[in-house]
Design an enzyme around this catalytic site. Structure first.
Site, PDB file in Angstrom:
ATOM      1  N   CYS A 131       0.823  -1.205   0.000  1.00  0.00           N
ATOM      2  CA  CYS A 131       0.000   0.000   0.000  1.00  0.00           C
ATOM      3  C   CYS A 131       0.860   1.260   0.000  1.00  0.00           C
ATOM      4  O   CYS A 131       0.337   2.375  -0.073  1.00  0.00           O
ATOM      5  CB  CYS A 131      -0.920   0.026   1.212  1.00  0.00           C
ATOM      6  SG  CYS A 131      -1.990  -1.404   1.303  1.00  0.00           S
ATOM      7  N   CYS A 181      -2.899   9.133   6.093  1.00  0.00           N
ATOM      8  CA  CYS A 181      -1.624   9.077   6.825  1.00  0.00           C
ATOM      9  C   CYS A 181      -1.850   9.319   8.315  1.00  0.00           C
ATOM     10  O   CYS A 181      -1.219   8.690   9.167  1.00  0.00           O
ATOM     11  CB  CYS A 181      -0.643  10.125   6.291  1.00  0.00           C
ATOM     12  SG  CYS A 181      -0.183   9.868   4.573  1.00  0.00           S
TER      13      CYS A 181
END
Lengths: 127, 406
Positions: free
Chosen positions: A37, A107
């Site tokens: 990912c 994030c």
């Protein structure tokens, strides 16, 4: 895409990069994400047995600038906090502090997951 | 910030050559006529300029000027070729063959054709990025009308065996189209030698202006026709209506003329610089891999993967000064890395770790030397931060870890 000064500073001069002894009983490790990912975050906390306060935090992150800055910031925030205070850290606090653009919100989610993972690991060692 | 910026992203777009700009300038004001105005000198002069540019471009690819159809760029030329052939030849069949590694302009046109009732085969490529000729031949069937294969890949610079593909298409009696956007002006691209019937390309990848491209359409043996996708005044022999972008076309012509003249020496120089960059990075940084076929590759491109370093993060270490691009699509909502590199068989992790360097006419050796230092520093910085690099160094088998995909 222009990044905020705070984000760039955490990226260029990341705080608390490193590794704690994951076998130690007072260290909790959170490892989240996957290489496929494009993000892997490892966040570790060291808890003072007597006071229950997080006395040290370290990270290493494979990922983009926002992922690195998010984890660097998370370690800064963790130090000096109790476990309960640490659990209260919300990913949106990170988004706000670093002015993450919408495509980078994941994030901050990853950083929150890493914090929760590290705490869960610490708790499982200290039942 | 008064430091000079270094541009190594010439596959995205090239700067306009100053000689091109100089040629274009009069056509914005003094010579502003519409090339389709047949009744006054303003129109005549613009038409002459377009005719001259058409010759310059035809000369670069060794075709008849009448075989050049001007468009707004390669994306439009790809759309016109694919959809135009599909509509024009639908009586003969509805099957088109292309590659998984094509540009989105081709892939998305094919998707649209599928919605219109067409059938499209997307061939795989090998680890080097090349099409398997036997698989291509086997894929051609009675209903096949067109094979569309790019000349050179935008991400890796890998060049396909156009001649062999052209021979297969000729033998099987199907049309052969090529998206030659990255190749034209950079390497010799003579469609007639390769048996190519339609070829899309653009000015801004060869030091010309943005907003102008062309489709070569073969006129004889066979005479190829495409159904227009843009209707209006019947410009460009009815295949593409719309007032011609005269300054753009003049610049395109000049860019073609310069490319024809300077391509060979430029390629020698660029191959030297590219090889220097590639060798230095592979030597100085362990676990660095070159992506694609190094023996069949354009001279100005190298695509490298730096294991256990995320490409976008790496770019942030130097992107205040150096412009490159990465196969890591971390900025896109999908988080999917480059489908081109995935098609080469790279794992998602190595695709996320890739950087494309594409050099150009204005790249200097000094810039390459500086870039080498910056990339080496950047990769080392990122590896110091990377937990998977640490695990790799400790001998942990990363495949044995159950990752929490998100």
């Amino acid at each position: 895409m222009a990044y905020s000064e705070k984000l760039l500073d955490h990226f260029k001069n990341p705080k608390n990069v490193g590794t704690l002894d994951k076998s130690s009983n007072n260290v909790g490790t959170g490892l989240v994400g996957a290489p496929e990912c494009g993000d892997v975050m490892r966040l570790q906390i060291q808890v003072n047995d007597a006071t229950g306060v997080i006395e040290d935090a370290k990270f290493k992150t494979f990922g983009c600038g926002s992922a690195i800055a998010s984890s660097s910031l998370a370690t800064e925030w963790l130090k000096g906090k109790s476990i309960d205070e640490a659990l209260a850290i919300d990913n949106m606090d990170i988004v706000e502090e670093l002015a993450l653009p919408p495509v980078k919100i994941h994030c901050s989610v990853l950083a929150e997951d890493a914090i929760k993972g590290a705490i869960a690991d610490y708790k499982s060692k200290n039942k | 910030m008064n430091k000079k910026l270094i541009y190594l992203d010439n596959n995205a777009t090239t700067p306009c050559d100053p000689r091109v700009i100089e040629a274009m300038t009069p056509y914005f004001y003094e010579l502003h006529g519409n090339a389709a105005s047949r009744n006054h000198p303003f129109g005549w002069r613009s038409e002459e300029a377009v005719d001259y540019a058409r010759e310059q471009i035809a000369n670069l690819i060794q075709v008849d000027p009448k075989e050049i159809i001007f468009t707004s760029g390669a994306t439009e030329a790809d759309n016109l070729a694919l959809k135009g052939v599909y509509e024009m030849y639908s009586r003969k069949g509805n099957h088109i063959i292309t590659l998984e590694t094509e540009h989105k302009a081709v892939l998305d046109s094919c998707k649209k054709i599928e919605k219109m009732g067409g059938e499209v085969t997307y061939l795989k490529v090998d680890r080097l990025g090349r099409v398997n000729l036997q698989e291509l031949e086997d894929a051609i069937k009675d209903t096949t009308i067109l094979v569309s294969i790019m000349w050179a890949n935008n991400e890796t610079g890998v060049i396909q065996d156009m001649k062999a593909i052209g021979e297969i298409c000729a033998r099987k009696g199907v049309l052969f189209m090529s998206d030659a956007t990255q190749a034209v002006g950079k390497i010799p691209t003579f469609p007639k030698e390769m048996g190519i019937h339609l070829m899309a390309f653009t000015a801004h990848k060869m030091y010309g202006p943005k907003g102008v491209g062309a489709l070569f359409v073969n006129r004889k043996n066979p005479r190829v026709k495409v159904t227009s996708q843009m209707d209006g005044g019947g410009h460009e022999r009815g295949m593409r209506s719309g007032t011609l972008n005269v300054p753009g076309i003049v610049g395109f012509g000049k860019a073609a003329e310069i490319a024809a003249k300077e391509m060979e020496s430029e390629n020698q120089r660029l191959a030297g610089l590219r090889d220097k960059l590639e060798k230095a990075l592979v030597d100085k940084l362990e676990e660095t891999y070159v992506n694609g076929d190094v023996d069949n590759r354009m001279a100005h491109v190298t695509n490298l993967s730096f294991k256990h370093v995320e490409g976008e993060g790496l770019m942030m270490t130097f992107n205040q000064e150096i412009g490159v691009s990465s196969g890591s699509a971390c900025t896109s909502a999908s988080l999917e890395p480059s489908y081109v590199l995935i098609a080469l068989g790279l794992g998602d992790d190595l695709a996320h770790s890739s950087i494309r360097f594409s050099l150009g006419r204005f790249t200097t050796e000094e810039e390459i030397d500086y870039t080498i230092d910056q990339i080496v520093n950047g990769v080392n910085h990122m590896r110091d931060l990377s937990p998977i690099w640490e695990m790799y160094k400790e001998g942990v088998d990363l495949d044995s870890i159950v990752w929490e995909e998100h």
